[in-house]
Write a protein that holds these residues in place. Sequence first.
Motif, PDB file in Angstrom:
ATOM      1  N   UNK A  71       0.735  -1.180  -0.089  1.00 18.33           N
ATOM      2  CA  UNK A  71      -0.128   0.042   0.022  1.00 18.33           C
ATOM      3  C   UNK A  71       1.002   1.363   0.061  1.00 18.33           C
ATOM      4  N   UNK A  72       1.684   1.351   0.956  1.00 20.48           N
ATOM      5  CA  UNK A  72       2.830   2.508   1.022  1.00 20.48           C
ATOM      6  C   UNK A  72       3.573   2.591  -0.507  1.00 20.48           C
ATOM      7  N   UNK A  76       2.966   6.285  -1.430  1.00 20.63           N
ATOM      8  CA  UNK A  76       4.159   6.996  -1.303  1.00 20.63           C
ATOM      9  C   UNK A  76       4.902   7.077  -2.454  1.00 20.63           C
ATOM     10  N   UNK A  77       5.089   5.789  -3.271  1.00 21.13           N
ATOM     11  CA  UNK A  77       5.810   5.745  -4.567  1.00 21.13           C
ATOM     12  C   UNK A  77       5.139   6.127  -5.714  1.00 21.13           C
ATOM     13  N   UNK A  78       4.055   5.222  -6.167  1.00 20.37           N
ATOM     14  CA  UNK A  78       3.603   5.463  -7.496  1.00 20.37           C
ATOM     15  C   UNK A  78       2.774   6.917  -7.151  1.00 20.37           C
ATOM     16  N   UNK A  95      13.947   3.190  -6.389  1.00 19.57           N
ATOM     17  CA  UNK A  95      13.900   1.759  -6.805  1.00 19.57           C
ATOM     18  C   UNK A  95      12.965   0.809  -6.248  1.00 19.57           C
ATOM     19  N   UNK A  96      13.193   1.079  -4.761  1.00 22.81           N
ATOM     20  CA  UNK A  96      12.412   0.288  -3.702  1.00 22.81           C
ATOM     21  C   UNK A  96      11.000   0.704  -3.712  1.00 22.81           C
ATOM     22  N   UNK A  97      10.664   1.881  -3.951  1.00 24.34           N
ATOM     23  CA  UNK A  97       9.151   2.297  -3.898  1.00 24.34           C
ATOM     24  C   UNK A  97       8.585   1.908  -5.389  1.00 24.34           C
ATOM     25  N   UNK A  98       9.532   1.806  -6.387  1.00 25.65           N
ATOM     26  CA  UNK A  98       8.750   1.297  -7.665  1.00 25.65           C
ATOM     27  C   UNK A  98       8.369  -0.185  -7.641  1.00 25.65           C
ATOM     28  N   UNK A  99       9.315  -0.878  -6.811  1.00 30.56           N
ATOM     29  CA  UNK A  99       9.151  -2.498  -6.719  1.00 30.56           C
ATOM     30  C   UNK A  99       7.943  -2.565  -5.900  1.00 30.56           C
ATOM     31  N   UNK A 106      -1.220  -3.259  -9.347  1.00 28.21           N
ATOM     32  CA  UNK A 106      -2.207  -2.135  -9.715  1.00 28.21           C
ATOM     33  C   UNK A 106      -1.840  -1.832 -11.196  1.00 28.21           C
ATOM     34  N   UNK A 107      -0.767  -2.580 -11.866  1.00 29.77           N
ATOM     35  CA  UNK A 107      -0.343  -2.251 -12.963  1.00 29.77           C
ATOM     36  C   UNK A 107       1.215  -1.463 -13.130  1.00 29.77           C
ATOM     37  N   UNK A 108       1.820  -1.827 -14.040  1.00 31.25           N
ATOM     38  CA  UNK A 108       3.068  -1.175 -14.248  1.00 31.25           C
ATOM     39  C   UNK A 108       3.282   0.210 -13.718  1.00 31.25           C
ATOM     40  N   UNK A 109       4.394   0.594 -13.400  1.00 32.48           N
ATOM     41  CA  UNK A 109       4.459   1.958 -12.685  1.00 32.48           C
ATOM     42  C   UNK A 109       4.169   2.990 -13.900  1.00 32.48           C
TER      43      UNK A 109
END
Length: 314
Positions: A71-72, A76-78, A95-99, A106-109
């Motif tokens: 969820x974060x 926070x990321x997407x 990178x960690x947020x994208x992963x 919910x789909x690719x970034x």
Amino acid sequence: MSTAVDEESGTPQRGPKSLLEGRRPIPAHFTVYLFVILPFLALLAAVPFAWGWGLSWVDVGLAVFFYVVTCLGTTVGYHRYFTHGSFKAKRPLRVALAVAGSMAVQGPVRHWVADHRRHHAFADKEGDPHSPWLFGTSPVALARGFWHAHLGWILDRSLTNQRRFAPDLIEDKDIRIVHRLFGPLTIVTLVLPAVLGGLITWSWFGALTAFFWAGLVRITLLHHVTWSVNSVCHMIGERPFAARDKATNFWPLAILSMGEAWHNLHHADPTQARHGVRRGEIDISARTIWLFERFGWAYDVRWPTEARLAKIRA
């Protein structure tokens, strides 16, 4: 140059200014249906499955852990980082947020960011991919709009034009890699809870129940919480700030959405790192960004100021 289709006339459009860039390939579209339907069926099975057996504290712990992380990764990321640039992040955090966001399934970034930037560009108007107000204000139109905003738009094969709405992510080498790894990361987000559940309980049954609860049920719960921000938070709730659309605050979703349900402030001032700004408005995503800033992983955070909030108060 990519080809898009005009939503009203059906005629092809070309160029970076078009809203769409073609259609999702049928195999990829089939997986969209798969990951909407299967987790939902798991949620329907959850109550009889848990009645007296099949749910342990290990399952609960793993489900909560993976829910919070993914969820974060989305909020926070997407959302706040990649879509709106509410803060800057050092490369490992980026990178960690994208992963983590990808593991929310919910789909690719790049697809997610392009859709959401388009949503803000045309909020609650023609061109918004998931406004509940596109069909009118009669009871039937609102029911149709709610379905469209909550889930229907996801089942549309049309893809938002990334060259128009996410050119920065197209140029980012790290994000290009994570974007391409969405399929493997989807497998990881389902298999890893099962592996951990099996190892912790040292049983195949523990692996199965962890897969069910921390995999399928967790994913569908997060899906519907996120989709509720698109639907409920544009129809029901308070509007303490002056936004140019119908975005609202809906407090019952605040905790599960990690603060995303304070949606009115977000639409009134989209680049702010904190959405819940009034007393009692818990914003777990904002607190997470604050921790990242304290550790030195995030910087140039766009925190709301009283002067800025005064300008947008309704």
